[in-house]
Design a protein around this motif. Structure first.
Motif, short mmCIF file in Angstrom:
data_model
loop_
_atom_site.label_atom_id
_atom_site.label_comp_id
_atom_site.label_asym_id
_atom_site.label_seq_id
_atom_site.Cartn_x
_atom_site.Cartn_y
_atom_site.Cartn_z
N GLU C 44 37.65 0.48 45.97
CA GLU C 44 37.87 0.95 47.38
C GLU C 44 39.35 1.67 47.28
OE1 GLU C 44 35.99 0.70 49.57
OE2 GLU C 44 34.65 -0.99 48.81
N ALA C 45 40.29 1.44 46.61
CA ALA C 45 41.50 2.38 46.60
C ALA C 45 41.10 3.72 45.87
CB ALA C 45 42.49 1.83 45.50
N LEU C 67 39.26 -1.39 51.90
CA LEU C 67 40.47 -1.74 51.09
C LEU C 67 40.97 -2.88 51.56
CD1 LEU C 67 42.14 -1.40 48.46
CD2 LEU C 67 43.50 0.39 49.57
N ALA D 45 47.87 -0.34 43.81
CA ALA D 45 46.56 -0.91 43.72
C ALA D 45 46.69 -1.36 42.33
CB ALA D 45 45.45 -0.09 44.13
#
Lengths: 107, 107, 107, 107
Positions: C44-45, C67, D45
């Motif tokens: 998702e990042a 995210l 992240a």
């Protein structure tokens, strides 16, 4: 051996570009466009991290192979190849030794 | 050429393992431990994505070289090397062709 | 509104922990274990980056929501919640203003 | 509390947009442009993943706060805000429950 396999992979990947999507995994990836390739690069980088933390050497090798494979696809998407990356790595080494060069960039 | 440069890099990186941190960028990275190496792999993967989206070919080559370089460091950290990754890639090709193999895994 | 939705999501996610995998997406994710959750966070990042570069605002909002949602699942996996993150953000603000604090850390 | 801190952060970040780079960390980040913000999102992240694998709860909270903070900066860069993300999360919940919705998308 390394030259052979990386070169053969590069040629195989190049031959998939423009082929019908249903003929192979790589042809399908090219047909989806660059973001699909980049998503795979991001995913495989994540898998490399998790494999490293998991401590299973065979898993780490497997995921690193996946990451490099998708980098080769990305290079081909930009009409580049493994040779361009190797020339860049050799260039750095030629300048003053790769580790010193990297050190100046990153420290 | 590829064999030479990847092999020489592998040897240089291996020689930095255990060396005093202040002697080189790679020695310093090893001294910080695995998470420092993995942070660099994650950072460089991000840079590859941004370079690809930016569309500058030389930049993409540069960042891909950085990503692969740090993957070599990570492999060495786990007492592995480029050869293990190349053997894995060759194994896949041997099974039934890399693209078909990847297709079965990812489709 | 934010308190309500983040709080409700947190409660919903917590209620899925330990539920049978087939009952919901989140229950299935928990049943697969932490690496499956972390793979989603990494994916998702990557999607957030690609959406930002794509320039479609609705897409960026969508991927950022994905995210954050998976971050909430990750927090729950560690018996943490959104409140812990908000307290940390408030703490930084309290120290000397968030931007100055971040500046000292990152500059 | 969550509404207050997320809202205050959003306002603070918005006030840094267009301010002189040297006045704060966020103003500097905006002045560097979107890729600098996206690099931070990618880095944070990665740090969230490493913190989760490390198992230190306080560290995971810290890195998640960093990731969310930089997402807020990214949203502001696109003239969006936390409210857009919360509305998207609430919309999903309204449709048929967030977990079911996510399940349909991801399964």
């Amino acid at each position: 051996m390394s030259y052979d396999i990386l070169q053969r992979l590069t040629e195989t990947i190049a031959s998939r570009k423009g082929a019908a999507a249903e003929t192979s995994y790589v042809a399908k990836l090219f047909s989806k466009g660059e973001d699909a390739i980049l998503k795979k690069v991001g995913e495989e980088a994540t898998e490399v991290l998790l494999a490293a933390k998991g401590g299973d050497k065979a898993h780490l090798v497997y995921e690193t192979a996946d990451l490099w494979f998708h980098c080769l696809v990305l290079l081909e998407q930009h009409d580049l190849s493994i040779n361009d990356v190797l020339i860049e790595l050799a260039r750095r080494e030629g300048v003053s030794g790769i580790t010193e060069k990297m050190g100046r960039k990153n420290d």
